[in-house]
Design a protein around this motif. Structure first.
Motif, short mmCIF file in Angstrom:
data_model
loop_
_atom_site.label_atom_id
_atom_site.label_comp_id
_atom_site.label_asym_id
_atom_site.label_seq_id
_atom_site.Cartn_x
_atom_site.Cartn_y
_atom_site.Cartn_z
N SER A 112 77.54 -80.27 -72.09
CA SER A 112 77.23 -78.84 -72.16
C SER A 112 78.48 -78.14 -72.67
N PHE A 113 78.27 -77.05 -73.41
CA PHE A 113 79.37 -76.36 -74.08
C PHE A 113 79.54 -74.95 -73.53
N SER A 114 80.78 -74.47 -73.62
CA SER A 114 81.06 -73.05 -73.38
C SER A 114 82.25 -72.66 -74.25
N GLY A 115 82.37 -71.38 -74.50
CA GLY A 115 83.44 -70.91 -75.38
C GLY A 115 82.90 -70.63 -76.76
N ASP A 116 83.67 -70.96 -77.78
CA ASP A 116 83.29 -70.71 -79.17
C ASP A 116 82.40 -71.83 -79.71
N ARG A 117 81.57 -71.48 -80.68
CA ARG A 117 80.71 -72.42 -81.44
C ARG A 117 79.72 -73.17 -80.56
N VAL A 118 79.23 -72.53 -79.51
CA VAL A 118 78.24 -73.20 -78.66
C VAL A 118 76.96 -73.47 -79.44
N VAL A 119 76.50 -72.48 -80.22
CA VAL A 119 75.26 -72.64 -80.97
C VAL A 119 75.37 -73.79 -81.97
N GLU A 120 76.47 -73.83 -82.69
CA GLU A 120 76.65 -74.86 -83.71
C GLU A 120 76.71 -76.25 -83.09
N ASN A 121 77.44 -76.37 -82.00
CA ASN A 121 77.61 -77.69 -81.40
C ASN A 121 76.37 -78.15 -80.66
N GLN A 122 75.61 -77.21 -80.11
CA GLN A 122 74.34 -77.61 -79.51
C GLN A 122 73.37 -78.07 -80.60
N PHE A 123 73.44 -77.44 -81.77
CA PHE A 123 72.62 -77.89 -82.90
C PHE A 123 72.95 -79.34 -83.26
N GLY A 172 70.21 -66.53 -86.07
CA GLY A 172 71.15 -65.55 -86.60
C GLY A 172 72.50 -65.51 -85.92
N ARG A 173 72.81 -66.48 -85.06
CA ARG A 173 74.09 -66.43 -84.33
C ARG A 173 75.08 -67.49 -84.79
N ALA A 174 74.66 -68.38 -85.67
CA ALA A 174 75.53 -69.48 -86.09
C ALA A 174 76.43 -69.05 -87.24
N ASP A 175 77.57 -69.71 -87.32
CA ASP A 175 78.50 -69.47 -88.42
C ASP A 175 77.79 -69.71 -89.76
N ARG A 176 77.95 -68.78 -90.68
CA ARG A 176 77.23 -68.85 -91.95
C ARG A 176 77.59 -70.10 -92.75
N THR A 177 78.87 -70.44 -92.75
CA THR A 177 79.30 -71.64 -93.48
C THR A 177 78.65 -72.89 -92.90
N PHE A 178 78.57 -72.95 -91.59
CA PHE A 178 77.93 -74.09 -90.92
C PHE A 178 76.46 -74.19 -91.33
N VAL A 179 75.76 -73.07 -91.31
CA VAL A 179 74.34 -73.08 -91.66
C VAL A 179 74.14 -73.54 -93.09
N GLN A 180 74.96 -73.04 -94.00
CA GLN A 180 74.83 -73.42 -95.40
C GLN A 180 75.06 -74.92 -95.60
N MET A 181 76.02 -75.48 -94.88
CA MET A 181 76.26 -76.91 -95.00
C MET A 181 75.12 -77.72 -94.40
#
Length: 476
Positions: A112-123, A172-181
């Motif tokens: 489980s994650f907390s802090g920054d990039r939780v959405v990206e890392n859960q993905f 709409g909460r994920a880093d744009r660069t991450f989504v594009q990749m």
């Protein structure tokens, strides 16, 4: 001693701060750093490592499983966080602080994650589970599948991952660069799997490639048709994998084959010429050169291509490549030709101690192997033949087992009646010998001179052209 080359004359070290802390508090962070904190449950007290292209930071957990890594950031990046043989992929931006609670026995299933990039890392965790559910994570099972079943698994996995990407975008909460990749991930991953299907299906099922009803040429051409110019995708691991296969296919199809046999320097120059001709982006060419040189370095050490390492380090301005390559180069410093080998102690089949110093006076050809290793077992008849051919020469043949247990090692010795001097190195990959010689894969063959100095930290196999090298060394 051979001159180790200009690349080993200077090194810089990345600033890495490692300390223990209260995992419930996430520290503030400067923009050019990342902080990763881990609370491990049911953990074994092993180091926690952070890898980019190689290991860039290490932390030792405290008595309750807390560990912290604080290190320089290199832009948006996918990192591998590891403990022992277990790992988890994470994504971070410069300035991020991420906390993980997990069980290292099953990191992706418990984290489980907390802090920054939780959405990206859960993905990334959800994507990993989707790959497991649809057979993508079962490498051998996937490629053993017959063509129709293989394609079915690809399609099911694609559907699941596209669904996850749709949810990621709509949130709409994920880093744009991450989504594009990640939007590019499905096309690159499936093209890579398809291009590798015939070779791996043939290998795992022991069938001739020509008997497989699947067009390898069409699959490989589809991979070659993918966009290889988008430098914004370089942080994406699968894009780098595609570039690696693209590079191999280009060399196979478009290199001047006449250069082979003219010396490694000429071959390397031709390879780099072909890269520059077939890839439009200079940054992509730079990465492929880095990736290939790093592969050579990790596999065989500086060897015959030290001038190309030096040239690359002089030309590149990419700090990630510089750090990674210099870190890998430094690993080889203690085992460069001419370096004295420590007097390692092993156990022979009778349980008696044997040291390398017991073999002084003759050259030593070493085979690092294990009974569970298929390629190692394939070398056994070649090894036995080689030992017999050189039985009256000034050379010892020493086989060092990295088996997990003595029983496995002894069982293989008894069943095969293998020739040469056989010893056991307790600790597997963490044995003193394996760590000293940077053994990351087996079989591994090493040559040591009569005074206990390194001749070559990695050399040819018995099934290869080792005889030519041995004859030359024994004459000198």
């Amino acid at each position: 001693m051979k001159n180790p080359g200009p690349f080993l004359t200077t090194f810089f070290s990345a600033v890495i701060t490692l300390n223990l802390f209260d995992c419930q508090v996430l520290a503030t962070n400067s923009y050019d750093e990342i902080i990763i904190t881990v609370q491990a449950f049911d953990f074994e007290p092993q180091e926690v490592e952070l890898h980019l292209f190689n290991k860039i930071a290490v932390a030792t957990p405290n008595e309750i499983g807390n560990s912290k890594i604080k290190t320089k950031a290199y832009g948006p990046a996918y990192y591998s966080l590891r403990s022992g043989r277990n790992r988890i992929e994470i994504y971070l931006l410069p300035g991020d602080s991420l906390h993980l609670d997990l069980n290292w026995g099953d990191p992706t299933g418990t984290v489980s994650f907390s802090g920054d990039r939780v959405v990206e890392n859960q993905f990334l965790i959800d994507k990993h589970k989707a790959k497991e559910d649809n057979g993508w994570a079962d490498f051998i099972g996937l490629y053993r599948s017959e063509p129709e079943e293989f394609q079915r698994k690809l399609d099911l996995g694609l559907y699941s991952i596209y669904s996850l990407i749709g949810e990621l975008k709509s949130g709409g909460r994920a880093d744009r660069t991450f989504v594009q990749m990640e939007m590019q991930y499905p096309d690159y991953r499936t093209a890579l799997m398809a291009a590798n299907y015939v070779q791996n299906h043939s290998r795992f099922n022991q069938v001739p490639p020509e008997d497989i009803n699947y067009s390898e040429e069409e699959a490989q051409q589809s991979l070659l048709n993918l966009d290889n110019t988008n430098v914004d995708l370089l942080p994406l691991p699968v894009f780098r994998e595609v570039l690696e296969l693209h590079r191999r296919l280009i060399w196979e199809k478009r290199m001047n084959q006449e250069v082979y046999g003219q010396g490694y320097d000429i071959v390397m120059k031709e390879r780099f010429r072909v890269l520059e001709k077939n890839f439009e982006s200079g940054k992509i060419v730079e990465f492929i050169k880095f990736d290939y040189l790093s592969f050579l370095l990790r596999r065989s050490g500086p060897g015959d291509v030290d001038s190309h390492f030096a040239m690359f380090l002089a030309e590149t301005e990419n700090p990630v490549y510089i750090q990674a390559m210099k870190t890998d180069l430094k690993v080889w410093e203690p085992i460069l030709p001419g370096m004295q080998v420590p007097d390692f102690k092993f156990e022979n089949p009778d349980g008696d101690a044997i040291r390398l110093s017991d073999l002084r006076g003759k050259m030593v050809y070493i085979d690092v192997w294990a009974s569970w290793c298929g390629p190692c077992r394939q070398e056994i008849p070649h090894w036995d033949k080689l030992v017999g051919e050189y039985s009256d020469r000034d050379i010892y043949f020493l086989a060092i087992s990295l088996d997990a247990t003595r029983e496995s090692w002894e069982s293989m010795l008894n069943s095969k009646e293998m020739k040469g001097i056989h010893v056991y190195a307790p600790g597997v990959w963490n044995s003193e010998f394996a760590r000293h010689f940077n053994v990351r894969g087996i079989p591994r063959f090493i040559l040591i001179d009569a005074e206990g100095r390194v001749i070559l930290p990695q050399t040819e196999r018995p099934s290869g052209n080792i005889r030519e090298r041995l004859d030359q060394l024994l004459k000198s």
